[in-house]
Every structure is written in C-alpha cells, then in structure tokens.
Design an enzyme around this catalytic site. Structure first.
Site, PDB file in Angstrom:
ATOM      1  N   ASP A 119      40.195  33.287  34.893  1.00 41.83           N
ATOM      2  CA  ASP A 119      40.164  33.986  33.607  1.00 41.83           C
ATOM      3  C   ASP A 119      39.182  33.406  32.594  1.00 41.83           C
ATOM      4  O   ASP A 119      39.194  33.800  31.427  1.00 41.83           O
ATOM      5  CB  ASP A 119      41.570  33.991  32.994  1.00 41.83           C
ATOM      6  CG  ASP A 119      42.534  34.830  33.808  1.00 41.83           C
ATOM      7  OD1 ASP A 119      42.157  35.954  34.175  1.00 41.83           O
ATOM      8  OD2 ASP A 119      43.650  34.355  34.086  1.00 41.83           O
ATOM      9  N   ASP A 179      41.360  42.602  38.487  1.00 36.42           N
ATOM     10  CA  ASP A 179      41.021  42.099  37.150  1.00 36.42           C
ATOM     11  C   ASP A 179      39.808  41.171  37.169  1.00 36.42           C
ATOM     12  O   ASP A 179      39.055  41.078  36.193  1.00 36.42           O
ATOM     13  CB  ASP A 179      42.184  41.310  36.539  1.00 36.42           C
ATOM     14  CG  ASP A 179      43.545  41.932  36.775  1.00 36.42           C
ATOM     15  OD1 ASP A 179      43.767  42.510  37.854  1.00 36.42           O
ATOM     16  OD2 ASP A 179      44.420  41.806  35.896  1.00 36.42           O
TER      17      ASP A 179
END
Length: 399
Positions: A119, A179
């Site tokens: 992330d 993602d």
C-alpha cells in the site's frame, strides 16, 4: 386509524419533497453542481483538519456508530486525507489549506520505509505525490523515490508481480489483490524521475500479468489471485471482500478501471486502453447498475436491492471515467460523461453528501469497506472522499 392517515400523509409529503429535490438537482447546471460540491467539501474537510490537528500522528479513517475512527500512518488509508487537502488546495490556493496539507502529509512520511505491504503507493503518492505536483517541493522527491524502492522489494521476478499481503500463508503462497494495480503509478513516476528502467519494468510486468490472470472473459476481475512461488502460476482465485469467489466486487472493478486508465496515460500502450474500455463496459452496462450509477457493494450481491451501496466505488469510477473520456471516440466519451454526471449529481445530493459538521466531518456517506467481514458497512470512508475530490477537480479543470 387517524394516526395511520397522518403517517401516510407525512410519508407522501416526504416522497414529494424528495422528488422535487431530485428534479431541482437535475435542473442545476452541472458546472454549478461541481463548484458547490467543492465549496462544501472544503468547509467539511477544514473541520476535519482542525479536529485532528492536535492529535499527533493521527489520520481520519471513518465515522462509525457515532464515533470517530482514526489511524496512524500504518493503516493503508493514511495518505488519503492529506490528498483530500491537496485537491482542495488545488481549487483554492489558501494558506490555511496549504498549511494543513503539509501538516497531514508529513504524518505519512515514515511509510517511505515500508516493505511489509503493497500500500505504499496509496500512502505516499496520494499525499506526497499530489504535494509535489502542486508545490514542486524538492524534498518530496526523496520521499517518493525511497517509497518506490521499498515497494519494489515486494516484486518477485519468477512470479512477475508485486506481492500484496504476507499473512495467511497456509492458504496463499503469493497473494495479489486487484487493488495493487493502483500502486504502480508510484513506480512509473520513480522510473521517470530517476531514469532507472527497473521501476517501469516491474510496473509493466505486474500490469500485464494482472490482465492475463485476474480478469474473466466478461472483463470482471477476481479480487485475489494467489500464485505458486515455483512456477509463478495461479493456484487459487477467490474473494476476500466480495460476495463470492466468482462475484464482481464493485470497488475491485473500479480499481481495475482506474488502474488501466492511468497505465494508458503513462505508457500509451494500446492494450491498457483496451482493458480500461472493457472494464468500463462491464461496469456501465451491468444490469444491476442502479439508475443513479452508485453501485451496490457487489454487482452480484444476492440481497440486491436490499443491500448497501458503495459511494467509494462510485467516486473511483467517476474519477477514472472522467480521465478515460479523453482517450476514446466522441460517442463513447459522451456515454462515459453521462455516467459521471449522474454519479456526481447523486453524490453531491443530500442523500450522499453530509450536512456540514455532521458525519464525523467526512464529506460522503454510504460507503462499504468489507461487507462480508462486517467491517465499515454503510459509513463514510476517507478514500471515498479522496476520489470524489479527484473527480470533482478533474471535472472542474476540463475545458
């Protein structure tokens, strides 16, 4: 009986009022809707900035059960609120917004050393990336480049993808979630800035292999694909946040749309534009896409229509389609913009935009984080606000 008639009359009055409001909203010029939405977002976000100003290292995450939920920089969403402030600053170059954008961006800096999750792109490119774009602050280059190097450590050449998670090793050998496509933009920036082609090679490999194995024939995507580490081939395809392994989790489809749109912008490779258009067609033409274009949390959720929507997916789709309109023919562009306008008008309405001072100072209501996990269901989410502001800014800047 009297009480029943009174209640019925009140319900009819409320329905008429809502209908009148909806019709009035449609009559307002779209540019005015965008301008008013940005102004309301600024007021709400400044309240948020002031609320957390004295809470060192904290960043807003959601507002659940009438309580603030925040995180430190370690949470994957930590870069989104700084990004919200940067978009607001882009639209109104006030010293106050600049001060807060810098303050909250600084709270994320330590994530440039993060190597234990994928992330880093969300954390740093939404915060420092926007800050660099708008201010040219040279110190932000080092943060982003260091972060890109950290992210690159999660790439295994034999697999050809960046590993998403390190947990649940009994089930997943090398898990990659859709993602993750969003984090490649940081690597592409790093390649341009440093001149090192390795960053771009990693990004291209990840993007290409995701097309190969993450997408079904109808261009919907799996949420998670786990690869075996010896051959680099999928051994498991499933969901973690969707309704079922073969369902189309709405935000997952939006991640893919957004990702291949910017990949085309950065590389001009036709296959990425083709992929973005295929995903767009799946989303827009899906029979379970509501008329207001705010998707349910999963396109295949068995409880539809009695199940939550996901404003964050809608905001993502709006931001992506607004850019994608620039890369397609006029007819397709008009089709995309009709969807965007419907989404933004809906999100900017009282149904989805909070009253100033309410909703924990978040802008949007009715997002869904992880419905099967009973986590963050029908709540505001910081990334919904971020992509909503990005969509509004892109719309405002369109000629």
């Amino acid at each position: 009986m009297k009480n029943g008639k009174v209640i019925l009359a009140m319900m009819l009055t409320a329905c008429i009022a809502l209908g009148n409001h909806t019709n009035a909203q449609k009559e307002i010029p779209f540019k005015v809707v965008v301008t008013k939405a940005l102004a309301a977002a600024e007021k709400q976000s400044l309240l948020m900035a002031k609320k957390y100003e004295g809470q060192e290292g904290r960043l807003p995450r959601t507002f659940e059960n009438s309580k603030d939920v925040s995180s430190d920089s370690r949470w994957w969403c930590s870069g989104f609120f700084p990004g919200v402030l940067w978009y607001l600053y882009e639209n109104n170059r006030s010293p106050e917004l600049l001060q807060y954008a810098k303050l909250y961006t600084a709270r994320v800096e330590r994530e440039k050393y993060t190597t234990d999750n994928h992330d880093v792109g969300f954390m740093l490119y939404c915060s420092f990336g926007n800050g660099l774009r708008l201010t040219g602050d040279s110190s932000y280059n080092e943060v982003l480049l260091t972060g890109a190097k950290s992210l690159a450590t999660r790439y295994k050449p034999k697999v050809g993808l960046i590993r998403s998670w390190d947990h649940n090793k009994k089930l997943w050998q090398y898990p990659v979630i859709i993602d993750n496509i969003m984090n490649l933009e940081l690597l592409l920036w790093a390649s341009r800035y440093s001149g090192d082609p390795v960053f771009k090679r990693i990004a291209i490999s990840h993007a290409d292999k995701t097309i190969q194995y993450h997408f079904r024939p109808n261009s919907s995507s799996y949420h998670l694909v786990s690869y075996d580490t010896l051959r680099g081939q999928p051994h498991l395809k499933q969901t973690h946040q969707g309704a079922a392994n073969e369902s189309a989790w709405s935000r997952g489809q939006a991640w893919g749309l957004y990702g291949y749109t910017y990949l085309y912008r950065e590389t001009r490779e036709q296959r990425y534009l083709d992929q973005a258009r295929k995903i767009a067609a799946f989303i827009i033409d899906h029979p379970r896409m509501p008329k207001d274009c705010i998707p349910y949390w999963d396109f295949d959720a068995p409880q539809i229509p009695n199940t939550p929507r996901d404003a964050s997916a809608a905001a993502l789709i709006a931001a992506a389609l607004t850019e994608l309109t620039d890369y397609v023919d006029l007819s397709t562009s008009k089709k995309y913009m009709q969807v965007v306008e419907t989404q933004i008008r809906t999100l900017a309405s009282p149904e989805y935009t909070a009253i100033i001072g309410e909703n924990g100072a978040f802008i949007l209501k009715h997002s869904t984080g992880a419905y099967p996990l009973k986590s963050e269901v029908d709540v505001p989410l910081t990334y919904a606000d971020y992509y909503y502001l990005e969509a509004l800014t892109r719309l405002k800047n369109r000629k």
